[in-house]
Every structure is written in C-alpha cells, then in structure tokens.
Write a protein that holds these residues in place. Structure first.
Motif, PDB file in Angstrom:
ATOM      1  N   LEU A  34       0.821  -1.213   0.000  1.00 24.03           N
ATOM      2  CA  LEU A  34       0.000   0.000   0.000  1.00 24.03           C
ATOM      3  C   LEU A  34       0.855   1.264   0.000  1.00 24.03           C
ATOM      4  O   LEU A  34       0.445   2.294  -0.543  1.00 24.03           O
ATOM      5  N   SER A  35       2.041   1.187   0.602  1.00 25.25           N
ATOM      6  CA  SER A  35       2.888   2.374   0.700  1.00 25.25           C
ATOM      7  C   SER A  35       3.297   2.899  -0.673  1.00 25.25           C
ATOM      8  O   SER A  35       3.555   4.098  -0.833  1.00 25.25           O
ATOM      9  N   ILE A  36       3.357   1.999  -1.661  1.00 27.77           N
ATOM     10  CA  ILE A  36       3.677   2.453  -3.022  1.00 27.77           C
ATOM     11  C   ILE A  36       2.621   3.435  -3.503  1.00 27.77           C
ATOM     12  O   ILE A  36       2.928   4.503  -4.048  1.00 27.77           O
ATOM     13  N   GLY A  37       1.355   3.066  -3.300  1.00 27.33           N
ATOM     14  CA  GLY A  37       0.286   3.947  -3.735  1.00 27.33           C
ATOM     15  C   GLY A  37       0.145   5.184  -2.883  1.00 27.33           C
ATOM     16  O   GLY A  37      -0.241   6.251  -3.369  1.00 27.33           O
ATOM     17  N   ILE A  38       0.469   5.072  -1.581  1.00 27.64           N
ATOM     18  CA  ILE A  38       0.291   6.209  -0.682  1.00 27.64           C
ATOM     19  C   ILE A  38       1.417   7.235  -0.830  1.00 27.64           C
ATOM     20  O   ILE A  38       1.171   8.441  -0.894  1.00 27.64           O
ATOM     21  N   PHE A  39       2.664   6.748  -0.914  1.00 27.74           N
ATOM     22  CA  PHE A  39       3.812   7.656  -0.918  1.00 27.74           C
ATOM     23  C   PHE A  39       4.337   7.983  -2.312  1.00 27.74           C
ATOM     24  O   PHE A  39       5.083   8.934  -2.487  1.00 27.74           O
ATOM     25  N   PHE A  40       3.955   7.173  -3.305  1.00 27.80           N
ATOM     26  CA  PHE A  40       4.381   7.444  -4.682  1.00 27.80           C
ATOM     27  C   PHE A  40       3.173   7.420  -5.621  1.00 27.80           C
ATOM     28  O   PHE A  40       3.120   6.631  -6.562  1.00 27.80           O
ATOM     29  N   PRO A  41       2.177   8.261  -5.356  1.00 31.74           N
ATOM     30  CA  PRO A  41       0.929   8.199  -6.133  1.00 31.74           C
ATOM     31  C   PRO A  41       1.123   8.443  -7.621  1.00 31.74           C
ATOM     32  O   PRO A  41       0.463   7.814  -8.448  1.00 31.74           O
ATOM     33  N   SER A  42       2.030   9.323  -7.987  1.00 28.84           N
ATOM     34  CA  SER A  42       2.224   9.623  -9.407  1.00 28.84           C
ATOM     35  C   SER A  42       2.927   8.488 -10.137  1.00 28.84           C
ATOM     36  O   SER A  42       2.787   8.327 -11.341  1.00 28.84           O
ATOM     37  N   ALA A  87      -9.788   0.977  -1.221  1.00 23.86           N
ATOM     38  CA  ALA A  87      -9.837   2.423  -1.464  1.00 23.86           C
ATOM     39  C   ALA A  87      -8.466   2.965  -1.852  1.00 23.86           C
ATOM     40  O   ALA A  87      -8.339   3.747  -2.811  1.00 23.86           O
ATOM     41  N   CYS A  88      -7.422   2.553  -1.149  1.00 24.82           N
ATOM     42  CA  CYS A  88      -6.072   3.060  -1.440  1.00 24.82           C
ATOM     43  C   CYS A  88      -5.608   2.643  -2.830  1.00 24.82           C
ATOM     44  O   CYS A  88      -5.024   3.447  -3.572  1.00 24.82           O
ATOM     45  N   LEU A  89      -5.848   1.396  -3.191  1.00 28.21           N
ATOM     46  CA  LEU A  89      -5.402   0.933  -4.501  1.00 28.21           C
ATOM     47  C   LEU A  89      -6.220   1.557  -5.628  1.00 28.21           C
ATOM     48  O   LEU A  89      -5.699   1.802  -6.722  1.00 28.21           O
ATOM     49  N   LEU A  90      -7.502   1.815  -5.388  1.00 28.09           N
ATOM     50  CA  LEU A  90      -8.312   2.504  -6.402  1.00 28.09           C
ATOM     51  C   LEU A  90      -7.780   3.908  -6.653  1.00 28.09           C
ATOM     52  O   LEU A  90      -7.684   4.359  -7.799  1.00 28.09           O
ATOM     53  N   VAL A  91      -7.435   4.593  -5.584  1.00 30.59           N
ATOM     54  CA  VAL A  91      -6.882   5.938  -5.730  1.00 30.59           C
ATOM     55  C   VAL A  91      -5.521   5.895  -6.403  1.00 30.59           C
ATOM     56  O   VAL A  91      -5.181   6.744  -7.237  1.00 30.59           O
TER      57      VAL A  91
END
Length: 665
Positions: free
Chosen positions: A23-31, A454-458
C-alpha cells in the motif's frame, strides 16, 4: 479482562507488514504507482505465466481423480459425521462467496469485449461470437472452482478428520509434520492472508466501480474516486455488521436472498430476451467449451505471444488463486460431514453449471442485441467502459430502470458477502485457526479490506488492483501444488489404515460390549441420560480409566498424556508415535434423538446424551455410557492393540502422523 485480539502474532503482524508495504507504493508514490504496478504485473506474467497455467491444470486433474477414485468415499470429518448445513444453503453460501461480483461485472462485458477483440477470430464475425462464449465459459468454469476446491478440501479434510486448526498450514501437515508450526507454516499463512486481502480488494474494486457506474447512469452521480470511496465506506459498514452477526444469521441469510434475487433477474432476461435462441445457444456453448477446454487449459500462446492471454486468462487464474484461501476456507467451514466425492462434485459442477447458464443468458442476449438492434453501439460502449456495460444492456430491454436498480442492489449484497466472508477467513487464519475470536478483531479485518480497496483505487484504479492480485498469487500457486500432494498423501494413508484394519480385524478380539450386563445395557438404551449424567460419567469413570492407562504406559517408559478438551467438554488419551499417526482415545459429550415407539413419543422427541468415543483416524465412535471403569480399560486396550497392529503392518509407512492435538476438536 477479555483480550481485544486473539492472534498468532507472527502471522498477524507479518501479514500487516506485507500489506502495508504494498500500500505504501500507492500512498507515498501516487504519481508513479500505476507505472510501478504495471511493470510488476508485466514481469510476473512474462516470467511466471506458465506456472499459473500449469498449476491450475494439475489441480483440476487431481480434484477429478480424487472424486472419481477410491478417495471419494472418505468423509470430511469422522465417518459418522453429518453435514452442518442443508444442501441449498450450502450451495448458496459457497456461490455468493465465490464469484458474485465478477458475474455481475463481466456477464455482459466479457462476451462483448471478446466479440470485439477475440484472441484469434475476425472481430465481430460469427466465429468471434462462438469464440467469445467459449472463452468466457473457460474463464468461469471448473478451472476456477478446482482452485477453490483444493484449498477447501484440504482444510476440511485435515481440520475435521485430523482435528487440526482451520489454517492453510494444516493442509501441509503430511509433508511438513511438526514444521507447520515453524517459519514455513507462518510463511504459508501469511501468503494466504496477503493473497486473500488483495483478491478481495480486486473484487471490491470491481463492485464499487459498477455501483458508481450504475448510480451515474441512473441518477447522474459523478463517476469519481471520491464517490467510490464513499461507497466503500457505506458498504464496508454494512459488511461489518454482518460479520458481527455471524455466519448463520448474517452471511447465510444474505447469501440465500442474493441467490434468489440473482435467479429472478436471470429469468427475467431469459423471458424478455430471445428465449428459444438462448436455450439453443446454451447447448452450443457447452459443446464449444468441451471441444476447446483441453487446448485452452495449456495454451499460453508460446509461439505467437499476445497480450490477450496476460490480460484475460492469466489474470483470471491469478485472481482465482489469490481468492482461494478465502473461498476455500469459507467453504471448508460450512462443509463438515460431506464426502470427498460430494464436496468435489458440488463445488466443481453446481456453481459452474449455474455460471454457464448465467453467462449464456446475459452474454448471448447482449451479443444478439448488439448485432440485431444496437448496430455495434452496445459492444463499443462496453469496450470503452466495461463497468457501464450491464446498465447499457438493460436499456435495450423492458423495465430498464427497475432492472438496473436491482442490479446495483445485487452488486452491493455480493460486495457485502464477499467482504464479511473474507473477513471471517482472514480472522481465522491470523488467529491460528481459532473460530471464536473477538468482535474487535473481526471488525478490524473488515475495515482493512475497505481501506486496501480504497487506497489501490486511488493509486491506480483497477489496474493497480489487478497487479496486486497477480503479485500476491505467485507464491501461493506453489502452496496450492503442495496442498494437492499433501491431500493425496493424507487420503492414501487413511485408505491404507482402513484396509489394514480390515486385514487385522480377524486377529483381534471383538469389542468388550458383550461383557456389560444385558439388563443394564437395555436400561441405558431406553433411559435418556442427561448432560449432567454424561459429564459426570466422563469426569469420574472415563477420566480415571484414561489416567490409569497413561500412568501404566509411563511406568513402561512410553510417553502418554491425558488432556481435557475445554471446547467440547471431553477428555482424551494421546500416545505420541514418531513417524506414524499418534494413538488417540477420546471421549466427549454428544447428542442424538431418543428412539420413539409411538406417534406421541415421536412428536415429543428428546435428545439423548452420550459419552461418545473418537479416534485420530476419523473412524466411527460409539457410546460408553453404562460401562464400568474395567470395561472402559478393556476397550482402551482393545483400541491400542488394534492401533499397534496397524502401525506395524508393511503399509504403516503410509499412515500420516497426527499432530499434537489442540484444545479444539
């Protein structure tokens, strides 16, 4: 003070570490998240796609052989156990947990997508139509359910027949022995939790996207991550309520209601659609599926590489593998008392048959509408956005608003049953197999599923969810192969014991029931002992006999233990034996109906309490009430003598060692 969490700390926190790392990949590196997820998915499919295909093939063949061969007669539990749920309730629960959201999402979308972009045929041709349905059947057929079956069968077999906890590691006992309680066992359960979490997150992502698409289509509600997260919050809250209520009152009722509504919706489409054509198509689709199933089972397009197999078949196989701990654990929990043959036949063919008819009704109706009425517009809309496909499909049929609303409700309930079933399963694994955990713990896992989705969708939408599923399924595919081999070893051992028992029975004396005075036996048969009578008998008479035998064995330098089984109120004598299954002589309180000799007695039927024996090989137990301590001692010695005769036979090397029994039976 009652603990808030009942957990296996290594598995619980180890799983959380892997989940939060991803999950941290999506949270801290969203772009960068979508690119990273895409590269991970591409690497795994390119290098290990063949493993997914081969693993599923081996599992399917093994399940068929287990059910058709001599293993099919073995029971998931003691030989005299009966199913806990009726057949209809059982089918409804395993079906709703297995594929509900996917059927709603892909019933129209997949056939039309293959029609527009078939793997080999000319797009929008008659051959493309045939290929679209054959491929859809292949993806949703017995291969998927074979993956679920191997986990469910393994857990149910070793859990209910060997009295092992309901965790994935238990299925590997014939291979790992006591090492299932070490690092390897911890790793297996961690893989199971992580795979389950991301597999469910993918399904929840599909479900919330379709709910949002339906609300947008009907009411103009914005299609956006913000709305989807709000939907996740609402439905997760409902799921949490269902989890707290439990299987019998929560998941069971929702599953039955949902199956009924789904059938009514399918029948509506069948009646208002081209009914006779659909029935003809169904027969043809079955033929196309059977004709091509062998080639497609092993076809990875090695000589003509195509992204189609990665995007569809390999994704599906990874999705089913990641879901297998969840669905397998769930159907294991509701399948006690079934035979291996009954379990495999029902799990493989009943849901698959329903799914085939469902896909024919929705898929072929959509194909005919697109060709005859929509002029290609329906298929084009599906290709552009598959989540809106079902609602666009209903616009060409009567009562589109009503059917769309019903579909949204169906997806929401499938969402709920998937989430709460998955929460119960993850909760059980993280608790080391304990089925009675705290409410806080179940709520925690249910909420975390919503957070992950939710996190992965975002982070990257459905592609991120798919990548997470494919990555988490890779290590677990090897676990599934190991479970298959362990099942073979365990069932072969039980049959070897059964055959050895038959061969050895002539050399052993009969059970000592004839030594009980006949008047006392008759009195015991006609008078129904109470629960208090049985518990007192087990504590005073049975307990003394077991302790006497254990002390005598100890004097002869043979390790033996007498254990109280708190959950059942029983007691057991365990004599460990390295290399073969331990000797277990257990007695627990049990009930059965009192014999009735008139209509009046039948109407006022009582439950008879018994002091019932059980053994490590799952063979039938019997009632000891009315026996003296000396007679029980003789029976223990008879069973121990029989056990020694069995393990000393040449086939004893096949007898799987039983683990140290926990406090749960």
């Amino acid at each position: 003070m009652k603990k808030l969490f009942v957990i296996d700390k290594t598995v619980f926190f180890g799983s959380l570490v892997f989940i939060f790392l991803f999950l941290s990949i999506g949270i801290f590196f969203p772009s960068e998240a979508e690119r990273i997820f895409s590269e991970v998915q591409g690497y795994i499919l390119y290098h290990f796609g063949w493993l997914y295909l081969l693993s599923v093939s081996i599992i399917l063949v093994s399940m068929l052989l287990f059910s058709l061969g001599r293993f099919g007669q073995l029971k998931l539990g003691p030989d005299d156990s009966e199913p806990d749920f009726g057949y209809i309730s059982w089918i409804a629960m395993l079906f709703s947990a297995g594929m509900g959201i996917g059927l709603m999402f892909y019933a129209v979308g997949e056939p039309l997508t293959h029609f527009m972009m078939p793997p080999t045929a000319q797009p929008r041709s008659v051959e493309a139509m045939r290929e679209a349905m054959a491929v859809t059947f292949f993806h949703w057929g017995i291969h998927a359910w074979a993956i679920y079956a191997v986990v469910g069968l393994s857990l149910a077999y070793f859990g209910y027949r060997y009295n092992l906890p309901l965790t994935i590691r238990s299925g590997l006992y014939p291979l790992l022995k006591d090492r299932i309680n070490g690092p390897i066992g911890h790793a297996v359960d961690i893989f199971a939790i992580v795979g389950t979490m991301f597999g469910i997150a993918t399904s929840l992502g599909l479900g919330v996207s379709q709910i949002n698409a339906g609300l947008n289509y009907l009411f103009g509600l914005e299609f956006s991550p913000t709305v989807q997260i709000a939907i996740i919050v609402v439905v997760t809250a409902i799921s949490t309520t269902s989890v707290v209520v439990g299987i019998d009152r929560g998941i069971k009722k929702l599953s039955e209601i949902n199956l009924l509504v789904a059938i009514l919706l399918m029948l509506f489409v069948l009646v208002v659609g081209p009914t006779s054509t659909l029935l003809r198509d169904f027969v043809q689709n079955i033929g196309l599926y059977l004709d091509s199933v062998l080639l497609r089972t092993f076809n990875i397009y090695a000589y003509e590489p195509t992204p189609w197999v990665d995007n569809w078949t390999l994704f599906y196989w990874a999705w089913w593998i990641s879901w297998s701990p969840f669905v397998g654990m769930f159907i294991a929990r509701i399948s006690r008392g079934r035979t291996v043959r009954e379990f495999v036949a029902a799990v493989l063919f009943v849901p698959s048959g329903f799914t085939f008819f469902w896909m024919t009704v929705f898929g072929d109706t959509a194909l005919h509408l697109d060709v005859d009425v929509a002029g290609g517009q329906l298929a084009q809309q599906v290709v552009e956005d598959v989540s809106i496909g079902l609602f666009q499909f209903f616009s060409y049929l009567p009562l589109p608003f009503l059917t769309s609303v019903v579909s949204i409700i169906l997806v929401a309930i499938f969402f709920i049953t998937s989430s709460d079933s998955g929460s119960l399963v993850i909760d059980t694994i993280s608790a080391g197999g304990a089925t009675q955990t705290t409410t806080v713990q179940r709520v925690f896992w249910c909420s975390l599923e919503g957070v992950v989705a939710a996190c992965l969708l975002v982070a990257g939408g459905l592609s991120a969810l798919q990548s997470a599923t494919i990555a988490s399924a890779l290590p677990f595919s090897l676990v599934l192969l190991a479970l298959t081999w362990a099942l073979y070893s365990g069932m072969r051992a039980d049959l070897a014991q059964r055959n050895a028992r038959a061969n050895a029975s002539g050399a052993l004396r009969a059970q000592p029931f004839s030594e009980v005075p006949w008047q006392k036996r008759l009195s015991t048969m006609l008078r129904a002992p109470t629960s208090r009578d049985v518990n007192a008998f087990i504590e005073r008479v049975v307990g003394q006999a077991l302790n006497d035998v254990a002390e005598e064995l100890a004097r002869r330098n043979r390790v033996a233990q007498v254990r109280q089984v708190a959950e059942t109120g029983g007691i057991e004598l365990v004599v460990p034996n390295e290399g073969v299954r331990d000797f277990v002589y257990g007695v627990l309180p049990a009930t059965r109906p009192v014999a009735a000799f008139s209509l009046v007695q039948s109407a006022e039927r009582e439950e008879r309490w018994e002091a019932k024996t059980y053994f490590s090989d799952g063979s039938k137990g019997y009632d000891l009430m009315g026996m003296t301590k000396e007679q029980i001692l003789a029976d223990i010695l008879y069973q121990f003598e029989r056990y020694l005769a069995l393990v000393q036979l040449p086939d004893s090397r096949l007898v799987t060692t039983a683990p140290e029994h926990s406090a749960e039976i």
